[in-house]
Design an enzyme around this catalytic site. Sequence first.
Site, PDB file in Angstrom:
ATOM      1  N   TYR A 170      36.830 -21.242 -47.467  1.00 24.94           N
ATOM      2  CA  TYR A 170      37.239 -20.623 -48.740  1.00 24.94           C
ATOM      3  C   TYR A 170      38.564 -19.868 -48.574  1.00 24.94           C
ATOM      4  O   TYR A 170      39.502 -20.033 -49.369  1.00 24.94           O
ATOM      5  CB  TYR A 170      36.116 -19.686 -49.183  1.00 24.94           C
ATOM      6  CG  TYR A 170      36.362 -18.895 -50.431  1.00 24.94           C
ATOM      7  CD1 TYR A 170      36.222 -19.473 -51.688  1.00 24.94           C
ATOM      8  CD2 TYR A 170      36.699 -17.539 -50.361  1.00 24.94           C
ATOM      9  CE1 TYR A 170      36.416 -18.724 -52.838  1.00 24.94           C
ATOM     10  CE2 TYR A 170      36.889 -16.787 -51.501  1.00 24.94           C
ATOM     11  CZ  TYR A 170      36.751 -17.381 -52.744  1.00 24.94           C
ATOM     12  OH  TYR A 170      36.950 -16.631 -53.876  1.00 24.94           O
ATOM     13  N   LYS A 174      42.126 -20.543 -50.273  1.00 24.29           N
ATOM     14  CA  LYS A 174      42.721 -19.504 -51.125  1.00 24.29           C
ATOM     15  C   LYS A 174      44.099 -19.082 -50.615  1.00 24.29           C
ATOM     16  O   LYS A 174      44.972 -18.704 -51.414  1.00 24.29           O
ATOM     17  CB  LYS A 174      41.788 -18.296 -51.206  1.00 24.29           C
ATOM     18  CG  LYS A 174      40.511 -18.545 -52.023  1.00 24.29           C
ATOM     19  CD  LYS A 174      40.829 -18.997 -53.427  1.00 24.29           C
ATOM     20  CE  LYS A 174      39.701 -18.747 -54.416  1.00 24.29           C
ATOM     21  NZ  LYS A 174      40.022 -19.351 -55.740  1.00 24.29           N
TER      22      LYS A 174
HETATM   23  N1  LIG Z   1      34.163 -12.736 -58.218  1.00 22.14           N
HETATM   24  C1  LIG Z   1      35.083 -12.260 -57.415  1.00 22.14           C
HETATM   25  O1  LIG Z   1      35.079 -11.068 -57.029  1.00 22.14           O
HETATM   26  C2  LIG Z   1      36.182 -13.140 -56.920  1.00 22.14           C
HETATM   27  C3  LIG Z   1      37.007 -12.651 -55.884  1.00 22.14           C
HETATM   28  C4  LIG Z   1      38.046 -13.424 -55.439  1.00 22.14           C
HETATM   29  C5  LIG Z   1      38.289 -14.653 -56.029  1.00 22.14           C
HETATM   30  N2  LIG Z   1      37.472 -15.123 -57.020  1.00 22.14           N
HETATM   31  C6  LIG Z   1      37.777 -16.418 -57.597  1.00 22.14           C
HETATM   32  O2  LIG Z   1      37.733 -16.319 -59.009  1.00 22.14           O
HETATM   33  C7  LIG Z   1      37.360 -17.588 -59.565  1.00 22.14           C
HETATM   34  C8  LIG Z   1      36.176 -17.392 -60.495  1.00 22.14           C
HETATM   35  O3  LIG Z   1      35.072 -16.929 -59.732  1.00 22.14           O
HETATM   36  P1  LIG Z   1      33.759 -16.277 -60.369  1.00 22.14           P
HETATM   37  O4  LIG Z   1      33.416 -15.148 -59.484  1.00 22.14           O
HETATM   38  O5  LIG Z   1      33.953 -16.054 -61.817  1.00 22.14           O
HETATM   39  O6  LIG Z   1      32.701 -17.452 -60.087  1.00 22.14           O
HETATM   40  P2  LIG Z   1      31.597 -18.174 -61.014  1.00 22.14           P
HETATM   41  O7  LIG Z   1      30.768 -18.995 -60.100  1.00 22.14           O
HETATM   42  O8  LIG Z   1      30.945 -17.173 -61.902  1.00 22.14           O
HETATM   43  O9  LIG Z   1      32.475 -19.142 -61.955  1.00 22.14           O
HETATM   44  C9  LIG Z   1      33.124 -20.277 -61.451  1.00 22.14           C
HETATM   45  C10 LIG Z   1      32.964 -21.409 -62.465  1.00 22.14           C
HETATM   46  O10 LIG Z   1      33.679 -22.559 -61.970  1.00 22.14           O
HETATM   47  C11 LIG Z   1      32.941 -23.722 -62.350  1.00 22.14           C
HETATM   48  N3  LIG Z   1      33.324 -24.841 -61.483  1.00 22.14           N
HETATM   49  C12 LIG Z   1      33.050 -24.993 -60.170  1.00 22.14           C
HETATM   50  N4  LIG Z   1      33.545 -26.154 -59.709  1.00 22.14           N
HETATM   51  C13 LIG Z   1      34.187 -26.745 -60.758  1.00 22.14           C
HETATM   52  C14 LIG Z   1      34.924 -27.952 -60.891  1.00 22.14           C
HETATM   53  N5  LIG Z   1      35.097 -28.790 -59.860  1.00 22.14           N
HETATM   54  N6  LIG Z   1      35.469 -28.254 -62.107  1.00 22.14           N
HETATM   55  C15 LIG Z   1      35.284 -27.420 -63.176  1.00 22.14           C
HETATM   56  N7  LIG Z   1      34.583 -26.262 -63.090  1.00 22.14           N
HETATM   57  C16 LIG Z   1      34.043 -25.926 -61.892  1.00 22.14           C
HETATM   58  C17 LIG Z   1      31.487 -23.303 -62.195  1.00 22.14           C
HETATM   59  O11 LIG Z   1      30.599 -24.130 -62.943  1.00 22.14           O
HETATM   60  C18 LIG Z   1      31.506 -21.845 -62.653  1.00 22.14           C
HETATM   61  O12 LIG Z   1      31.114 -21.708 -64.012  1.00 22.14           O
HETATM   62  C19 LIG Z   1      37.072 -18.498 -58.372  1.00 22.14           C
HETATM   63  O13 LIG Z   1      38.215 -19.263 -58.072  1.00 22.14           O
HETATM   64  C20 LIG Z   1      36.800 -17.514 -57.259  1.00 22.14           C
HETATM   65  O14 LIG Z   1      37.007 -18.088 -56.001  1.00 22.14           O
HETATM   66  C21 LIG Z   1      36.417 -14.387 -57.467  1.00 22.14           C
END
Ligand SMILES: NC(=O)c1ccc[n+]([C@@H]2O[C@H](COP(=O)([O-])OP(=O)(O)OC[C@H]3O[C@@H](n4cnc5c(N)ncnc54)[C@H](O)[C@@H]3O)[C@@H](O)[C@H]2O)c1
Length: 311
Positions: A170, A174
Amino acid sequence: MPNLDGKVAIVTGAGRGIGREHALALSRAGARVVVNDLGVSLAGETAGESPAEQVVDEITSAGGEAVADGENVADFEDARRMVEHAVDAFGRLDILVNNAGILRDRMLVNMEEAEWDAVVQVHLKGHFAPTRHAASYWRDRSKAGEEVRARVINTSSPSGVFGNVGQANYGAAKAGIVGFTLIAAQELGRYGVTVNCLAPNARTRMTEAAFGEIPRPNGGFDPADPANNSPVVVALAADEAQDITGQVFFVYGGAVNVLRGWEAGELLASEERWDADELLGALRERFPEGAAPAGMLASMQEAGGQSLRTL
Ligand SMILES: NC(=O)c1ccc[n+]([C@@H]2O[C@H](COP(=O)([O-])OP(=O)(O)OC[C@H]3O[C@@H](n4cnc5c(N)ncnc54)[C@H](O)[C@@H]3O)[C@@H](O)[C@H]2O)c1
């Protein structure tokens, strides 16, 4: 709030978590939104859910315009169809928020090939493929004489910019997204496209899986609310942000830190090629306590200031 009336946005992975908040915020600012989501489980396996439709319902019942899109961001042809979907539904595309993501954490020594491949595929190729098709659409508009003011907003992570144990797949993807942002910003500026990147933080199913439930405050401001990340997206999408590009925005609560990435650091200069033995001596002298990454939490606290003091 910046006025995004007339603009059309795609938000990938917008059915849940942070992406859902971006879609709602862009709609509130006046944009019409393609709500993309494949509806998969956290590990990226098909779950047969349709969270994109639910977000579309939320937007339309609040008076906005949105359509659901179920394409896979990591598939080149699916990504092409997603961009075409925006143009077919709303006549144009102005903003692409690459946000979809999955997680398959494992210590490096135990990581399976499939865990590496799936995570790199969804995050890194899942940023390249939609950006590639959107960029060629904007290049065509620009070559046709239009004044393009388009936006790509990518999603990295504190794991990618600071490094986090258990997330080699991951975090590497990233970090790759940051490199991709820098190059895309330099290539697409000539067509009127800015390319920036978030390193967000929020309480979502993703952080719950990796770190457990982030505590909720008893009333008042919640620094882990996923909606805290979206003002950065709306601000960058505004016409007034046309000259801000290639930047990485760490966000936690009320802290937005425009990070400084790889830049010139400790110079060890010699008039000619270094002798390895002398270089080793110079390194020992420059780093008497050694040199190692600070770790994600310590770096986040430095970047987040007030918002992160209690973590
Ligand atoms: N939550 C955090 O604190 C955090 C921190 C750093 C980075 N991020 C990044 O933020 C983004 C959103 O994360 P989140 O925490 O909201 O996660 P989440 O799991 O709630 O949402 C991610 C969404 O992406 C969709 N998804 C996954 N693979 C897919 C694909 N191939 N095509 C289309 N849709 C797809 C999933 O169905 C899901 O609804 C991600 O890229 C994650 O890595 C989140």
